[in-house]
Design a protein around this motif. Sequence first.
Motif, PDB file in Angstrom:
ATOM      1  N   LEU A 164       0.853  -1.194   0.000  1.00  0.00           N
ATOM      2  CA  LEU A 164       0.000   0.000   0.000  1.00  0.00           C
ATOM      3  C   LEU A 164       0.885   1.238   0.000  1.00  0.00           C
ATOM      4  O   LEU A 164       1.787   1.362   0.830  1.00  0.00           O
ATOM      5  CB  LEU A 164      -0.904   0.007   1.233  1.00  0.00           C
ATOM      6  N   LYS A 165       0.633   2.141  -0.926  1.00  0.00           N
ATOM      7  CA  LYS A 165       1.436   3.368  -1.020  1.00  0.00           C
ATOM      8  C   LYS A 165       0.873   4.414  -0.059  1.00  0.00           C
ATOM      9  O   LYS A 165       0.272   5.420  -0.439  1.00  0.00           O
ATOM     10  CB  LYS A 165       1.459   3.873  -2.465  1.00  0.00           C
ATOM     11  N   ARG A 166       1.057   4.123   1.219  1.00  0.00           N
ATOM     12  CA  ARG A 166       0.628   5.005   2.288  1.00  0.00           C
ATOM     13  C   ARG A 166       1.528   4.750   3.489  1.00  0.00           C
ATOM     14  O   ARG A 166       2.177   3.705   3.575  1.00  0.00           O
ATOM     15  CB  ARG A 166      -0.830   4.763   2.658  1.00  0.00           C
ATOM     16  N   THR A 167       1.541   5.682   4.433  1.00  0.00           N
ATOM     17  CA  THR A 167       2.438   5.587   5.578  1.00  0.00           C
ATOM     18  C   THR A 167       1.639   5.424   6.859  1.00  0.00           C
ATOM     19  O   THR A 167       0.672   6.158   7.098  1.00  0.00           O
ATOM     20  CB  THR A 167       3.325   6.840   5.669  1.00  0.00           C
ATOM     21  N   ILE A 168       2.034   4.455   7.671  1.00  0.00           N
ATOM     22  CA  ILE A 168       1.474   4.288   9.007  1.00  0.00           C
ATOM     23  C   ILE A 168       2.628   4.285  10.008  1.00  0.00           C
ATOM     24  O   ILE A 168       3.799   4.146   9.632  1.00  0.00           O
ATOM     25  CB  ILE A 168       0.634   3.002   9.138  1.00  0.00           C
ATOM     26  N   THR A 169       2.301   4.415  11.287  1.00  0.00           N
ATOM     27  CA  THR A 169       3.337   4.492  12.318  1.00  0.00           C
ATOM     28  C   THR A 169       3.426   3.214  13.136  1.00  0.00           C
ATOM     29  O   THR A 169       4.517   2.780  13.504  1.00  0.00           O
ATOM     30  CB  THR A 169       3.069   5.686  13.252  1.00  0.00           C
ATOM     31  N   TRP A 170       2.273   2.601  13.443  1.00  0.00           N
ATOM     32  CA  TRP A 170       2.200   1.380  14.232  1.00  0.00           C
ATOM     33  C   TRP A 170       1.391   0.333  13.477  1.00  0.00           C
ATOM     34  O   TRP A 170       0.614   0.681  12.577  1.00  0.00           O
ATOM     35  CB  TRP A 170       1.553   1.671  15.597  1.00  0.00           C
ATOM     36  N   PRO A 171       1.541  -0.940  13.815  1.00  0.00           N
ATOM     37  CA  PRO A 171       0.753  -1.962  13.108  1.00  0.00           C
ATOM     38  C   PRO A 171      -0.746  -1.705  13.215  1.00  0.00           C
ATOM     39  O   PRO A 171      -1.243  -1.213  14.232  1.00  0.00           O
ATOM     40  CB  PRO A 171       1.150  -3.262  13.832  1.00  0.00           C
ATOM     41  N   ARG A 172      -1.422  -2.067  12.146  1.00  0.00           N
ATOM     42  CA  ARG A 172      -2.879  -1.992  12.097  1.00  0.00           C
ATOM     43  C   ARG A 172      -3.419  -3.346  11.640  1.00  0.00           C
ATOM     44  O   ARG A 172      -2.680  -4.190  11.156  1.00  0.00           O
ATOM     45  CB  ARG A 172      -3.344  -0.899  11.122  1.00  0.00           C
ATOM     46  N   GLY A 173      -4.733  -3.528  11.792  1.00  0.00           N
ATOM     47  CA  GLY A 173      -5.338  -4.761  11.341  1.00  0.00           C
ATOM     48  C   GLY A 173      -6.808  -4.580  11.048  1.00  0.00           C
ATOM     49  O   GLY A 173      -7.448  -3.619  11.510  1.00  0.00           O
ATOM     50  N   GLU A 174      -7.338  -5.528  10.274  1.00  0.00           N
ATOM     51  CA  GLU A 174      -8.746  -5.485   9.894  1.00  0.00           C
ATOM     52  C   GLU A 174      -9.288  -6.901   9.835  1.00  0.00           C
ATOM     53  O   GLU A 174      -8.678  -7.797   9.261  1.00  0.00           O
ATOM     54  CB  GLU A 174      -8.906  -4.797   8.545  1.00  0.00           C
ATOM     55  N   THR A 175     -10.447  -7.124  10.465  1.00  0.00           N
ATOM     56  CA  THR A 175     -11.169  -8.379  10.346  1.00  0.00           C
ATOM     57  C   THR A 175     -12.476  -8.103   9.614  1.00  0.00           C
ATOM     58  O   THR A 175     -12.742  -6.965   9.192  1.00  0.00           O
ATOM     59  CB  THR A 175     -11.471  -8.983  11.732  1.00  0.00           C
ATOM     60  N   ALA A 176     -13.325  -9.093   9.494  1.00  0.00           N
ATOM     61  CA  ALA A 176     -14.620  -8.880   8.847  1.00  0.00           C
ATOM     62  C   ALA A 176     -15.463  -7.872   9.625  1.00  0.00           C
ATOM     63  O   ALA A 176     -16.277  -7.145   9.046  1.00  0.00           O
ATOM     64  CB  ALA A 176     -15.361 -10.205   8.731  1.00  0.00           C
ATOM     65  N   ASP A 177     -15.234  -7.794  10.948  1.00  0.00           N
ATOM     66  CA  ASP A 177     -16.110  -6.997  11.791  1.00  0.00           C
ATOM     67  C   ASP A 177     -15.462  -5.755  12.407  1.00  0.00           C
ATOM     68  O   ASP A 177     -16.174  -4.857  12.857  1.00  0.00           O
ATOM     69  CB  ASP A 177     -16.650  -7.862  12.939  1.00  0.00           C
ATOM     70  N   ASP A 178     -14.143  -5.709  12.474  1.00  0.00           N
ATOM     71  CA  ASP A 178     -13.459  -4.667  13.235  1.00  0.00           C
ATOM     72  C   ASP A 178     -12.244  -4.127  12.497  1.00  0.00           C
ATOM     73  O   ASP A 178     -11.672  -4.805  11.640  1.00  0.00           O
ATOM     74  CB  ASP A 178     -12.943  -5.226  14.572  1.00  0.00           C
ATOM     75  N   ILE A 179     -11.835  -2.906  12.895  1.00  0.00           N
ATOM     76  CA  ILE A 179     -10.490  -2.423  12.605  1.00  0.00           C
ATOM     77  C   ILE A 179      -9.781  -2.260  13.943  1.00  0.00           C
ATOM     78  O   ILE A 179     -10.422  -2.036  14.981  1.00  0.00           O
ATOM     79  CB  ILE A 179     -10.477  -1.107  11.804  1.00  0.00           C
ATOM     80  N   PHE A 180      -8.452  -2.398  13.947  1.00  0.00           N
ATOM     81  CA  PHE A 180      -7.719  -2.229  15.191  1.00  0.00           C
ATOM     82  C   PHE A 180      -6.314  -1.720  14.911  1.00  0.00           C
ATOM     83  O   PHE A 180      -5.779  -1.879  13.808  1.00  0.00           O
ATOM     84  CB  PHE A 180      -7.670  -3.530  16.010  1.00  0.00           C
ATOM     85  N   THR A 181      -5.745  -1.067  15.917  1.00  0.00           N
ATOM     86  CA  THR A 181      -4.366  -0.603  15.866  1.00  0.00           C
ATOM     87  C   THR A 181      -3.636  -1.197  17.056  1.00  0.00           C
ATOM     88  O   THR A 181      -4.241  -1.508  18.089  1.00  0.00           O
ATOM     89  CB  THR A 181      -4.309   0.934  15.929  1.00  0.00           C
ATOM     90  N   VAL A 182      -2.312  -1.362  16.925  1.00  0.00           N
ATOM     91  CA  VAL A 182      -1.531  -2.063  17.937  1.00  0.00           C
ATOM     92  C   VAL A 182      -0.385  -1.186  18.413  1.00  0.00           C
ATOM     93  O   VAL A 182       0.381  -0.646  17.599  1.00  0.00           O
ATOM     94  CB  VAL A 182      -0.978  -3.397  17.384  1.00  0.00           C
ATOM     95  N   GLY A 183      -0.262  -1.047  19.727  1.00  0.00           N
ATOM     96  CA  GLY A 183       0.887  -0.385  20.331  1.00  0.00           C
ATOM     97  C   GLY A 183       1.714  -1.386  21.107  1.00  0.00           C
ATOM     98  O   GLY A 183       1.161  -2.243  21.808  1.00  0.00           O
ATOM     99  N   ASN A 184       3.033  -1.293  20.978  1.00  0.00           N
ATOM    100  CA  ASN A 184       3.954  -2.200  21.667  1.00  0.00           C
ATOM    101  C   ASN A 184       4.946  -1.373  22.476  1.00  0.00           C
ATOM    102  O   ASN A 184       5.716  -0.593  21.907  1.00  0.00           O
ATOM    103  CB  ASN A 184       4.714  -3.055  20.651  1.00  0.00           C
TER     104      ASN A 184
END
Length: 302
Positions: A218-238
């Motif tokens: 994907l030609k876009r920039t993110i800072t932390w991991p992200r994710g997507e399921t059929a029902d949700d979006i989520f972001t992850v901090g470590n």
Amino acid sequence: MATHRFHPTRYFNAIGVAEPCLRVADGDTVVTDTIDASGLDAREVAVASRPNPMTGPFFIEGAEPGDTLAVRIDRLTPSRATGWTYSPLALTVLDPAAILDRPPQQRVVWNIDREAGTVRLQDKVKGLEDFAPPIQPMIGCFGVAPAFGQALSTATSAQNGGNMDYRLFAPGTTAWFPVSVRGALFYLGDGHACQGDGEITGTGIETSFEMEVTFRVLKRTITWPRGETADDIFTVGNARPLDQALQHATTEMSRWLGEDYGLDARAASHLMGQVVRYDVGNVFNPAFTVACRIAKRWLPKR
């Protein structure tokens, strides 16, 4: 778009820059084997011994620093009929006063019954004779090479992913990672047949897997991991302490709501304040993991 079958002959216990094991195109699928630490001969590890041997790195053509690597988890199939865990509960999840009463560490074997779809302790434990939770495969550790030439142990996690042990990294989920080096250099491993939130005994049910994943650049920039399921979006901090991991995940979700859903900081705060859910990933290893999750039904239409 092609499907590649790759059988590794070496494994890594750090995620960093290394000679790629395979080069694949944007949109390609990889089917590969992973192993757990019990099945690993120390001579096979390419970087100092121990935990979480990784398969990889995979070089994804077209991935450049500043891009995002999307990894769809298509299938996770245990390749052994047994797995293992430790007891008792980890020091990090107990009151200090309770630590003195902990029993000695013990390794146990679980039977993985794919026909019944359950896992069960091989040796009887009083009170758990009928305990047979469902098989719920997940990836404990995966990610891309980090920035600045670092090589991070697979015992921890950071902005590049790593040992997050988050239960939603399961079949049907697409995980996003920020790309820091050319080709992304993606690693995966540490498959669990089952695990509760937090990996609170220090392991899930560790076993070997055949894993199938599909890559998109994907030609876009993110800072932390992200994710997507059929029902949700989520972001992850470590991070450690736990509140810092939560801050990273929350900030990344606010950014995402602005970038893709047109919500400014005030609107995002109204939405998040009422419907956000926080999930705990790894609370055993050096960096803790928190996921900030929102059900898609609450998101503005794009």
